[in-house]
Design a protein around this motif. Structure first.
Motif, PDB file in Angstrom:
ATOM      1  N   TYR A   1       4.088  12.556   4.541  1.00  0.00           N
ATOM      2  CA  TYR A   1       4.886  13.791   4.458  1.00  0.00           C
ATOM      3  C   TYR A   1       4.984  14.083   2.967  1.00  0.00           C
ATOM      4  CZ  TYR A   1       6.210  12.440   9.213  1.00  0.00           C
ATOM      5  OH  TYR A   1       6.187  12.074  10.532  1.00  0.00           O
ATOM      6  N   LYS A   2       4.351  15.127   2.516  1.00  0.00           N
ATOM      7  CA  LYS A   2       4.263  15.372   1.076  1.00  0.00           C
ATOM      8  C   LYS A   2       5.205  16.477   0.621  1.00  0.00           C
ATOM      9  CE  LYS A   2       2.189  13.635  -1.426  1.00  0.00           C
ATOM     10  NZ  LYS A   2       2.651  12.390  -2.106  1.00  0.00           N
ATOM     11  N   PRO A   3       5.997  16.211  -0.415  1.00  0.00           N
ATOM     12  CA  PRO A   3       6.847  17.268  -0.979  1.00  0.00           C
ATOM     13  C   PRO A   3       6.024  18.041  -2.005  1.00  0.00           C
ATOM     14  CG  PRO A   3       7.278  15.172  -2.083  1.00  0.00           C
ATOM     15  CD  PRO A   3       6.126  14.951  -1.156  1.00  0.00           C
TER      16      PRO A   3
ATOM     17  N   LEU B   1      10.903   2.759   2.751  1.00  0.00           N
ATOM     18  CA  LEU B   1      11.007   4.229   2.779  1.00  0.00           C
ATOM     19  C   LEU B   1      11.254   4.714   1.353  1.00  0.00           C
ATOM     20  CD1 LEU B   1      11.778   3.207   5.714  1.00  0.00           C
ATOM     21  CD2 LEU B   1      13.027   5.333   5.941  1.00  0.00           C
ATOM     22  N   GLN B   2      10.422   5.643   0.920  1.00  0.00           N
ATOM     23  CA  GLN B   2      10.545   6.169  -0.449  1.00  0.00           C
ATOM     24  C   GLN B   2      11.281   7.503  -0.431  1.00  0.00           C
ATOM     25  OE1 GLN B   2       6.804   6.233  -2.644  1.00  0.00           O
ATOM     26  NE2 GLN B   2       7.232   8.277  -3.440  1.00  0.00           N
ATOM     27  N   VAL B   3      12.302   7.593  -1.291  1.00  0.00           N
ATOM     28  CA  VAL B   3      12.974   8.886  -1.482  1.00  0.00           C
ATOM     29  C   VAL B   3      12.351   9.506  -2.727  1.00  0.00           C
ATOM     30  CG1 VAL B   3      15.156  10.044  -1.986  1.00  0.00           C
ATOM     31  CG2 VAL B   3      15.113   8.086  -0.426  1.00  0.00           C
ATOM     32  N   GLY B   4      11.747  10.651  -2.582  1.00  0.00           N
ATOM     33  CA  GLY B   4      11.048  11.278  -3.693  1.00  0.00           C
ATOM     34  C   GLY B   4      12.012  11.860  -4.717  1.00  0.00           C
ATOM     35  N   ALA B   5      11.460  12.133  -5.904  1.00  0.00           N
ATOM     36  CA  ALA B   5      12.270  12.661  -7.005  1.00  0.00           C
ATOM     37  C   ALA B   5      13.018  13.925  -6.589  1.00  0.00           C
ATOM     38  CB  ALA B   5      11.362  12.945  -8.201  1.00  0.00           C
ATOM     39  N   ARG B   6      12.341  14.774  -5.825  1.00  0.00           N
ATOM     40  CA  ARG B   6      12.959  16.056  -5.431  1.00  0.00           C
ATOM     41  C   ARG B   6      14.082  15.878  -4.426  1.00  0.00           C
ATOM     42  NH1 ARG B   6       8.193  15.760  -6.634  1.00  0.00           N
ATOM     43  NH2 ARG B   6       7.141  17.200  -8.042  1.00  0.00           N
ATOM     44  N   ASN B   7      14.133  14.713  -3.804  1.00  0.00           N
ATOM     45  CA  ASN B   7      15.157  14.452  -2.783  1.00  0.00           C
ATOM     46  C   ASN B   7      16.255  13.519  -3.269  1.00  0.00           C
ATOM     47  OD1 ASN B   7      15.096  15.778  -0.315  1.00  0.00           O
ATOM     48  ND2 ASN B   7      13.295  14.679   0.371  1.00  0.00           N
TER      49      ASN B   7
ATOM     50  N   VAL C   1      14.442   4.562  -4.274  1.00  0.00           N
ATOM     51  CA  VAL C   1      14.922   5.885  -4.691  1.00  0.00           C
ATOM     52  C   VAL C   1      14.312   6.245  -6.037  1.00  0.00           C
ATOM     53  CG1 VAL C   1      16.938   7.309  -5.190  1.00  0.00           C
ATOM     54  CG2 VAL C   1      17.120   5.437  -3.535  1.00  0.00           C
ATOM     55  N   LYS C   2      13.501   7.303  -6.041  1.00  0.00           N
ATOM     56  CA  LYS C   2      12.920   7.760  -7.302  1.00  0.00           C
ATOM     57  C   LYS C   2      13.934   8.594  -8.085  1.00  0.00           C
ATOM     58  CE  LYS C   2       8.121   7.697  -7.056  1.00  0.00           C
ATOM     59  NZ  LYS C   2       6.935   8.549  -7.236  1.00  0.00           N
ATOM     60  N   ARG C   3      13.816   8.534  -9.384  1.00  0.00           N
ATOM     61  CA  ARG C   3      14.731   9.298 -10.241  1.00  0.00           C
ATOM     62  C   ARG C   3      14.374  10.777 -10.178  1.00  0.00           C
ATOM     63  NH1 ARG C   3      15.634   8.150 -16.669  1.00  0.00           N
ATOM     64  NH2 ARG C   3      17.233   9.740 -17.018  1.00  0.00           N
TER      65      ARG C   3
ATOM     66  N   GLU D   1      11.708   4.596 -11.702  1.00  0.00           N
ATOM     67  CA  GLU D   1      11.595   5.554 -12.810  1.00  0.00           C
ATOM     68  C   GLU D   1      10.193   6.155 -12.751  1.00  0.00           C
ATOM     69  OE1 GLU D   1      13.413   6.856 -15.445  1.00  0.00           O
ATOM     70  OE2 GLU D   1      11.566   7.889 -15.977  1.00  0.00           O
ATOM     71  N   ARG D   2      10.112   7.500 -12.720  1.00  0.00           N
ATOM     72  CA  ARG D   2       8.819   8.164 -12.574  1.00  0.00           C
ATOM     73  C   ARG D   2       8.625   9.254 -13.619  1.00  0.00           C
ATOM     74  NH1 ARG D   2       9.274  13.319 -12.044  1.00  0.00           N
ATOM     75  NH2 ARG D   2       7.862  13.665 -10.281  1.00  0.00           N
ATOM     76  N   GLY D   3       9.472   9.197 -14.636  1.00  0.00           N
ATOM     77  CA  GLY D   3       9.367  10.221 -15.682  1.00  0.00           C
ATOM     78  C   GLY D   3      10.313  11.359 -15.391  1.00  0.00           C
TER      79      GLY D   3
ATOM     80  N   LEU E   1       0.849  -1.198   0.000  1.00  0.00           N
ATOM     81  CA  LEU E   1       0.000   0.000   0.000  1.00  0.00           C
ATOM     82  C   LEU E   1       0.881   1.242   0.000  1.00  0.00           C
ATOM     83  CD1 LEU E   1      -2.928   1.160   0.360  1.00  0.00           C
ATOM     84  CD2 LEU E   1      -2.507   1.064   2.843  1.00  0.00           C
ATOM     85  N   ARG E   2       0.644   2.153  -0.926  1.00  0.00           N
ATOM     86  CA  ARG E   2       1.397   3.402  -0.943  1.00  0.00           C
ATOM     87  C   ARG E   2       0.521   4.522  -0.375  1.00  0.00           C
ATOM     88  NH1 ARG E   2       3.102   7.281  -4.976  1.00  0.00           N
ATOM     89  NH2 ARG E   2       2.207   8.607  -3.374  1.00  0.00           N
ATOM     90  N   GLY E   3       1.170   5.597   0.029  1.00  0.00           N
ATOM     91  CA  GLY E   3       0.446   6.761   0.520  1.00  0.00           C
ATOM     92  C   GLY E   3       1.432   7.695   1.184  1.00  0.00           C
TER      93      GLY E   3
HETATM   94  C1  PEP Z   1       4.638  10.588  -4.948  1.00  0.00           C
HETATM   95  O1  PEP Z   1       4.993   9.402  -5.054  1.00  0.00           O
HETATM   96  O2  PEP Z   1       3.479  10.940  -4.647  1.00  0.00           O
HETATM   97  C2  PEP Z   1       5.622  11.629  -5.308  1.00  0.00           C
HETATM   98  C3  PEP Z   1       5.613  12.821  -4.705  1.00  0.00           C
HETATM   99  O3  PEP Z   1       6.432  11.247  -6.306  1.00  0.00           O
HETATM  100  P1  PEP Z   1       7.705  11.967  -6.994  1.00  0.00           P
HETATM  101  O4  PEP Z   1       8.705  12.125  -5.909  1.00  0.00           O
HETATM  102  O5  PEP Z   1       8.101  10.983  -8.046  1.00  0.00           O
HETATM  103  O6  PEP Z   1       7.222  13.261  -7.572  1.00  0.00           O
END
Ligand code: PEP
Ligand code: MN
Length: 349
Positions: free
Chosen positions: A130-132, A181-187, A206-208, A236-238, A125-127
């Protein structure tokens, strides 16, 4: 540099090689493969005479790694890494499916989505709690309360949890409630965060970064592995290009490129790639066909009122249909998708 130990090398010989490398000021990382043991030596190799190491007992070969990332490279570890998360073995035959809302908004919202995605065959489950957000005036997430909600909903439906870590100070809180733990694209190039995650006790995805090259992205993963945490996945998230028809340009070629260069699993995020609900399924199908080890997809029961990324969030019925399609696509390339929920409820809905 990697030192490949011969098939007959014993522990004393391996330790002798490792301590010689350490004496030269190098850090040594061991990889136990099916057929052989490899020691990766990282650091300043300037003073090192490779022949000294090559002639030590038990050593089969010494290979310099020419790329700047070392521990994440296939030269260091030829076998693919498998990251175990709940019921999912990510990086193996099965394609792991992660799904859920962009942001945790309320228990009712997450519960409805968790119920739906578990029924369709998602394992994780994703969610975001803490939102960037690009703007400081938009919804920033529920923080720890959001993580508690995710955990409760996931546990009710036998799911694991992935959520984003924005800041080093949040790592212990996330470790308490989530499985990845997800590292967002901005991080992606927040090096202080990556270093700390090298000591985390949970897997990291780790997101690109929005404008990151594949090499920069692999080097970000290298930070985490060099800290001692080997359970790392890439996503990979674009990326940002001149094209504006989609929110980002999904780089499909990153999937085979990463598979070739690295042993780490690669996940595709078609939701942020497309940015629009009507194209997420097409991208998801293509990503699985291209060899992605998993998908992470945004799903919402009321996307038009979502507090973030509603436009790209699928309805549960769309997600369910996609899962049925993936069950046909995956076997064509020797992969599989979880069939358990379908077996329990039957194909007809
Ligand atoms: C997300 O997964 O909702 C998200 C903020 O993704 P990204 O870091 O790829 O923009
Ligand atoms: Mn999102």
């Amino acid at each position: 540099m990697v030192v490949v130990m011969g098939p007959g090398a014993d522990e004393a010989q391996i330790e002798e090689v490792a301590s010689r490398l350490r004496l030269m000021g190098l850090s040594v990382h061991r990889s136990d493969g099916k057929d052989r043991i490899i020691l990766g030596a990282v650091g300043d190799l300037g003073a090192l005479d490779v022949e000294d190491i090559r002639h030590l007992p038990g050593v089969q070969d010494v290979v310099r790694i020419s790329v700047p990332y070392k521990l994440v490279s296939r030269t260091f570890q030829p076998e693919s890494t498998i990251v175990t998360v709940g019921k999912a073995q990510i990086g193996g035959k099965q394609v792991a499916i992660m799904a859920g809302p962009c942001a945790v908004e309320s228990e009712e919202q997450v519960e409805a989505v968790a119920f739906a995605v578990a029924r369709s065959g998602a394992f994780i489950l994703r969610g975001g709690a803490y939102k960037p957000r690009t703007s400081p005036y938009t919804f920033q997430g529920l923080g720890e309360e959001g993580l508690r909600i995710l955990r409760r909903c996931a546990d009710r439906h036998g799911l694991a949890v992935i959520s984003e870590v924005l800041d080093t100070q949040h790592i212990p809180i996330l470790e308490k409630w989530v499985d990845v733990l997800q590292v967002g694209a901005r991080n992606m190039q927040n090096f202080a965060l990556l270093r700390e995650l090298g000591h985390a006790r949970k897997p990291v995805m780790v997101k690109r970064g929005l404008s990151a090259t594949i090499e920069e992205w692999l080097l970000s993963a290298e930070y985490i592995l060099s800290g001692g945490n080997n359970d790392v996945m890439l996503c990979e998230r674009g990326i940002r290009t001149f094209e504006t028809a989609t929110r980002n340009t999904f780089d499909f070629s990153a999937i085979p490129v990463v598979k070739k260069l690295s042993h780490l699993p690669i996940i595709a995020d078609p939701s942020h790639g497309a940015g629009r609900r009507d194209m997420v399924a097409q991208l998801a199908r293509a990503a699985v066909a291209a060899g992605a080890d998993g998908l992470i997809i945004e799903v919402h029961t009321d996307p038009d009122h979502a507090l973030s990324d509603g436009a790209q969030s699928m309805f549960p019925s769309q997600f369910d249909r996609l899962m049925a399609e993936l069950r046909i696509i995956a076997p064509a390339i020797g992969r599989s998708i979880c069939l358990e929920p379908v077996a329990k409820r039957g194909w007809a809905r």
